[in-house]
Enzyme design. Structure first.
Site, short mmCIF file in Angstrom:
data_model
loop_
_atom_site.label_atom_id
_atom_site.label_comp_id
_atom_site.label_asym_id
_atom_site.label_seq_id
_atom_site.Cartn_x
_atom_site.Cartn_y
_atom_site.Cartn_z
N GLY A 9 0.88 -1.26 0.07
CA GLY A 9 -0.06 -0.07 0.01
C GLY A 9 0.94 1.24 -0.18
N GLY A 12 -0.34 5.07 -1.38
CA GLY A 12 -1.25 5.82 -0.41
C GLY A 12 -0.58 7.13 0.35
N GLN A 13 -1.55 7.93 1.10
CA GLN A 13 -1.13 8.98 1.80
C GLN A 13 0.10 8.85 2.84
OE1 GLN A 13 -3.76 10.63 4.55
NE2 GLN A 13 -3.03 12.57 4.48
N ASP A 35 2.14 -2.01 -4.36
CA ASP A 35 0.68 -1.57 -4.04
C ASP A 35 -0.17 -1.97 -5.39
OD1 ASP A 35 -0.49 1.34 -2.79
OD2 ASP A 35 -1.58 0.58 -4.30
N ILE A 36 -1.48 -2.23 -5.45
CA ILE A 36 -2.16 -2.73 -6.45
C ILE A 36 -2.29 -1.69 -7.58
CG2 ILE A 36 -4.69 -1.56 -5.60
CD1 ILE A 36 -5.57 -4.86 -5.88
N ARG A 37 -1.76 -0.48 -7.34
CA ARG A 37 -1.81 0.47 -8.59
C ARG A 37 -0.35 1.14 -8.47
NH1 ARG A 37 -2.83 5.85 -5.93
NH2 ARG A 37 -3.28 5.34 -3.92
N ASP A 53 -1.43 -7.50 -5.00
CA ASP A 53 -2.58 -7.46 -4.22
C ASP A 53 -2.35 -7.96 -2.76
OD1 ASP A 53 -5.19 -7.75 -3.01
OD2 ASP A 53 -5.95 -8.76 -4.91
N TYR A 143 -15.10 0.30 9.20
CA TYR A 143 -13.48 0.36 9.41
C TYR A 143 -13.19 0.12 10.99
CZ TYR A 143 -9.35 3.35 9.12
OH TYR A 143 -8.10 3.95 9.20
N1 LIG Z 1 -4.46 8.68 6.60
C1 LIG Z 1 -5.08 8.67 7.85
O1 LIG Z 1 -5.43 9.81 8.44
C2 LIG Z 1 -5.13 7.44 8.70
C3 LIG Z 1 -5.31 7.45 9.93
C4 LIG Z 1 -5.42 6.45 10.96
C5 LIG Z 1 -4.95 5.20 10.36
N2 LIG Z 1 -4.52 5.16 8.91
C6 LIG Z 1 -4.42 3.50 8.34
O2 LIG Z 1 -3.03 3.79 7.84
C7 LIG Z 1 -2.88 3.01 6.88
C8 LIG Z 1 -2.62 3.63 5.29
O3 LIG Z 1 -3.48 4.81 5.20
P1 LIG Z 1 -3.61 5.94 4.01
O4 LIG Z 1 -4.21 7.01 4.44
O5 LIG Z 1 -2.07 5.79 3.52
O6 LIG Z 1 -4.84 4.89 2.88
P2 LIG Z 1 -4.53 5.49 1.40
O7 LIG Z 1 -6.02 4.91 1.10
O8 LIG Z 1 -4.07 6.93 1.01
O9 LIG Z 1 -3.60 4.38 0.91
C9 LIG Z 1 -3.97 2.79 0.83
C10 LIG Z 1 -3.02 2.23 -0.21
O10 LIG Z 1 -3.53 0.91 -0.41
C11 LIG Z 1 -3.63 0.36 -1.57
N3 LIG Z 1 -4.44 -0.70 -1.51
C12 LIG Z 1 -5.81 -0.84 -1.88
N4 LIG Z 1 -6.32 -2.33 -1.79
C13 LIG Z 1 -4.86 -2.95 -2.08
C14 LIG Z 1 -4.64 -4.24 -2.23
N5 LIG Z 1 -5.63 -5.24 -2.40
N6 LIG Z 1 -3.60 -4.68 -2.33
C15 LIG Z 1 -2.39 -3.90 -2.30
N7 LIG Z 1 -2.54 -2.30 -1.88
C16 LIG Z 1 -3.97 -1.94 -1.91
C17 LIG Z 1 -4.13 1.67 -2.26
O11 LIG Z 1 -4.19 1.48 -3.81
C18 LIG Z 1 -3.57 2.77 -1.78
O12 LIG Z 1 -2.44 3.20 -2.58
C19 LIG Z 1 -4.32 2.10 6.64
O13 LIG Z 1 -4.37 1.09 7.37
C20 LIG Z 1 -5.19 3.34 7.36
O14 LIG Z 1 -6.49 2.59 7.84
C21 LIG Z 1 -4.63 6.26 8.20
#
Ligand SMILES: NC(=O)c1ccc[n+]([C@@H]2O[C@H](COP(=O)([O-])OP(=O)(O)OC[C@H]3O[C@@H](n4cnc5c(N)ncnc54)[C@H](O)[C@@H]3O)[C@@H](O)[C@H]2O)c1
Length: 313
Positions: A9, A12-13, A35-37, A53, A143
């Site tokens: 992943g 992501g952010q 990542d998946i993308r 994945d 969630y």
């Molecule tokens: N951003 C926040 O404010 C926040 C707060 C609390 C907890 N979290 C946790 O931190 C983690 C990361 O959060 P984030 O904000 O970066 O999320 P995000 O949605 O920005 O990134 C998640 C990434 O996972 C990838 N993904 C989705 N399905 C997938 C799969 N099947 N296989 C591989 N990759 C896959 C997506 O393409 C994406 O790039 C998560 O567990 C989230 O719950 C985030």
């Protein structure tokens, strides 16, 4: 000793900035992003990337063997607002990806795991102010239910199978390098972008909704500090409370007007309001402070400075 790290992943952010930080610290080639993308250009150009994945155990196992991975950071998940729309998909992704990584460690194929939890593990019956590490949880969102279950399984795998898994209950995270991915605190990033482009923003949370938040640099530093701590200092194997600041949409708007006086905020709460209403407004992170020396550096004023300066350059 060199260790090879896999981030799942990574686009992501959080994953994007975590990948940059780990590569800076340990070297580009030992940190494998997956990542998946595909991610943004600077991430894709910064070192090895594999499409993966996280729900596919065989593909994950193969990748771990190929790169001789020691440590996994599992960042793939479906976030709070999106998960309410697709409950079963969220549950499947959030749980099966975690089991895949926990089971790899149980089989001794990796030695250390980071998996993020969230303040979403708390619910409407939780004490809202200065929420303690151990308290009533009872999450009311898809969630939150997946994160609380994840915490229970992390602790179980640690106790039963000696799995070295570490976790933080992240608050809402604010960053400028990558846009957020469908959470309830996304407003606190969008507002800075809109302040610079339109001098106005319509918040999907109400004026006085106070939530725990953190600037991304603090969140990444916390993650690295937790992972680098000696195992005997990690007393909590579910997930640590972590705090930096708490504010309302009205307060973040006020801090923006000190830089952009013409900025105006309006309020149109949507379905995300109910999620926010079920969460704490501030967090007691004294356990993280005591066990591994956590201390936040960014308050709202510093965060606003960083966000506006970096987005404007
Ligand atoms: N951003 C926040 O404010 C926040 C707060 C609390 C907890 N979290 C946790 O931190 C983690 C990361 O959060 P984030 O904000 O970066 O999320 P995000 O949605 O920005 O990134 C998640 C990434 O996972 C990838 N993904 C989705 N399905 C997938 C799969 N099947 N296989 C591989 N990759 C896959 C997506 O393409 C994406 O790039 C998560 O567990 C989230 O719950 C985030």
């Amino acid at each position: 000793m060199q260790k090879n790290i896999l981030i799942i992943g990574a686009c992501g952010q959080i994953g994007t900035e975590l990948t940059f930080s780990l590569r800076e610290k340990y070297g580009n080639d030992v940190v494998i992003a997956s990542d998946i993308r595909e991610g943004n250009e600077s991430l894709m150009n910064s070192g090895p990337f594999e499409q993966l994945d996280a729900t596919d155990y065989d593909a994950l196992e193969e990748l771990v063997a190929y790169y001789e991975i020691d440590e996994v950071y599992l960042m793939a998940a479906m976030l709070s607002a999106t998960a309410e729309k697709f409950p079963m998909r969220a549950w499947n992704l959030n749980m099966s990806s975690l089991f895949n990584v926990l089971n790899l460690s149980k089989e001794k194929k990796i030695s250390k795991i980071f998996w993020p939890s969230s303040i979403a593990v708390f619910g409407p019956n939780t004490p809202r102010e200065n929420t303690p590490q151990n308290t009533i949880m009872e999450p009311s969102t898809v969630y939150g239910i997946s994160k609380q279950s994840g915490e229970r399984w992390c602790e179980y795998y640690h106790n039963k199978y000696d799995v070295d898994v570490r976790s933080i209950r992240y608050p809402g995270l604010i960053s400028w390098k990558t846009m957020p991915g469908g959470g309830t605190t996304d407003y606190a990033v969008e507002i800075y972008h809109k302040a610079l482009s339109d001098s106005k923003y319509t918040s999907f949370l109400s004026e006085n909704t106070k939530l725990p938040m953190m600037f991304m640099d603090d969140a990444i530093r916390a993650t690295l500090e937790l992972m680098e701590s000696n195992a005997e200092n990690i007393k909590v194997r579910s997930a640590y409370n972590l705090a930096a600041m708490s504010f309302t949409p009205a307060e973040i708007s006020q801090s923006i007007t000190t830089h952009i006086p013409e900025f105006k905020i309006s309020y149109e709460p949507d379905s995300r309001q109910a999620i926010a209403d079920s969460w704490p407004s501030s967090i007691d992170d004294s356990k993280a402070q005591k066990d591994w020396g956590w201390k936040a550096k960014f308050d709202l004023k510093k965060t606003t400075n960083e966000m506006l300066n970096n987005l404007n350059s």
